[in-house]
Scaffold this active site. Structure first.
Site, short mmCIF file in Angstrom:
data_model
loop_
_atom_site.label_atom_id
_atom_site.label_comp_id
_atom_site.label_asym_id
_atom_site.label_seq_id
_atom_site.Cartn_x
_atom_site.Cartn_y
_atom_site.Cartn_z
N HIS A 150 0.83 -1.21 0.00
CA HIS A 150 0.00 0.00 0.00
C HIS A 150 0.86 1.25 0.00
O HIS A 150 0.61 2.19 -0.76
CB HIS A 150 -0.91 -0.03 1.24
CG HIS A 150 -1.71 1.22 1.45
ND1 HIS A 150 -3.01 1.36 1.01
CD2 HIS A 150 -1.39 2.39 2.07
CE1 HIS A 150 -3.45 2.57 1.34
NE2 HIS A 150 -2.49 3.21 1.99
N GLU A 151 1.90 1.28 0.83
CA GLU A 151 2.77 2.46 0.92
C GLU A 151 3.60 2.63 -0.36
O GLU A 151 3.81 3.75 -0.82
CB GLU A 151 3.68 2.35 2.14
CG GLU A 151 2.96 2.28 3.47
CD GLU A 151 2.01 3.45 3.69
OE1 GLU A 151 2.26 4.54 3.14
OE2 GLU A 151 1.02 3.27 4.41
N HIS A 154 1.59 4.31 -2.95
CA HIS A 154 1.54 5.77 -2.80
C HIS A 154 2.70 6.42 -3.55
O HIS A 154 2.53 7.45 -4.22
CB HIS A 154 1.63 6.16 -1.32
CG HIS A 154 0.31 6.18 -0.61
ND1 HIS A 154 -0.76 6.93 -1.05
CD2 HIS A 154 -0.12 5.54 0.52
CE1 HIS A 154 -1.79 6.76 -0.21
NE2 HIS A 154 -1.42 5.92 0.73
N GLU A 225 -6.46 7.04 -0.85
CA GLU A 225 -6.28 5.79 -0.12
C GLU A 225 -6.92 4.62 -0.86
O GLU A 225 -6.37 3.51 -0.86
CB GLU A 225 -6.87 5.90 1.29
CG GLU A 225 -6.06 6.75 2.24
CD GLU A 225 -4.61 6.30 2.34
OE1 GLU A 225 -4.37 5.10 2.57
OE2 GLU A 225 -3.72 7.14 2.17
#
Length: 292
Positions: A150-151, A154, A225
């Site tokens: 997930h990071e 980003h 997100e």
């Protein structure tokens, strides 16, 4: 996992206030006309220059600020690392390669009992992925991989750069409106103290409007997100990303049960109101969207 947003906004406010104080003390950027009124065009240009300069400086400082404020221990892949640290570095590098990043992010761990992680940095070439010791202790290997994916998503999505452009626009309006409000306030005091009142009012209004402007950044963060969840699912697999979100939800529910009294004092009646000040959507909504 809102550290990335919080640190960026904090840095932005500090930079913006510092620039404003310096410019006010030096007399630069005069936007008053000969009659003591405001030249709106000059003020708008001045506001845009200050606003985007503040946002760009905040972006440039983002990785350094994160490492400094969170006391992140950067893991050197060439050094002797523990098996856990080596595993984290390998996960970040493998997922970053899968995301098409040509420069590997710095990898760090910071000491905190909270279950948290964040990614930051001024560009894809100069980024940082950091996880908390609490996350490493509370989550299993599959969930940790989902969080890291997930990071990394980003970073691959360029969210920090896009956020900087948005923050630059918000800053422009903050600077513009703060100075109009400060000028209006200074008109109600004696002429000899008006410059001092104007100077103080600019700082006060700028901080107040920055807090209001952060609601726009929070809304953008919640929107991104969902994209990072989908990106994490593409990188680590949908099952691992869903599992990571479910682990976060289980941990959050446990903390609410253990600290219900303390948490209840921070609640705003109803999720809809409190969501305005949240950097992340509701976990159930994130899980549902990911499954759809």
């Amino acid at each position: 996992m809102g550290k990335r947003i919080f640190l960026f906004l904090l840095t932005n406010v500090l930079v913006l206030v510092t620039i404003s104080i310096v410019l006010s003390l030096t007399g630069a950027g005069n936007y008053f006309n000969a009659r003591g009124g405001i030249d709106l065009i000059s003020l708008l240009i001045f506001s845009a220059i200050v606003g985007f300069t503040g946002a760009l400086i905040s972006l440039a400082m983002s990785r350094w600020m994160a490492k400094t404020m969170m006391k992140v221990k950067v893991l050197d892949p060439q050094a002797s690392l523990s098996p856990l640290e080596r595993n984290i570095v390998e996960k970040v590098y493998r997922l970053s390669s899968a995301a098409g990043l040509t420069h590997m992010p710095e990898v760090g761990i910071y000491n905190s009992p909270e279950v948290n992680a964040f990614a930051t940095g001024p560009s894809k070439k100069r980024s940082l992925v950091a996880v908390s010791t609490g996350l490493l202790h509370e989550m299993d290997d599959a969930a940790i991989e989902g969080v890291i994916a997930h990071e990394v998503a980003h970073i691959a999505n360029g969210d920090m750069v896009t956020m900087t452009l948005l923050q630059g626009v918000v800053n422009t309006f903050v600077v513009f409106l703060a100075r109009i409000a400060a000028w209006a306030v200074s008109r109600f005091v004696k002429e000899d103290v008006a410059p001092i009142v104007h100077f103080i009012a600019v700082i006060v209004f700028q901080i107040a409007f920055s807090i209001l402007g952060s609601l726009v950044v929070f809304a953008y963060s919640r929107h991104r997100e969902f994209h990072a969840d989908r990106g994490g699912a593409d990188l680590a697999g949908k099952d691992k990303m869903t599992h990571a979100l479910q682990c976060l939800k289980a941990y959050s529910n446990r903390m609410k049960d253990e600290e219900q009294t303390a948490i209840s004092t921070l609640k705003i009646n109803g999720k809809r109101k409190s969501m305005l000040f949240s950097t992340h959507p509701d976990l159930d909504e994130r899980i549902n969207r990911l499954n759809r």
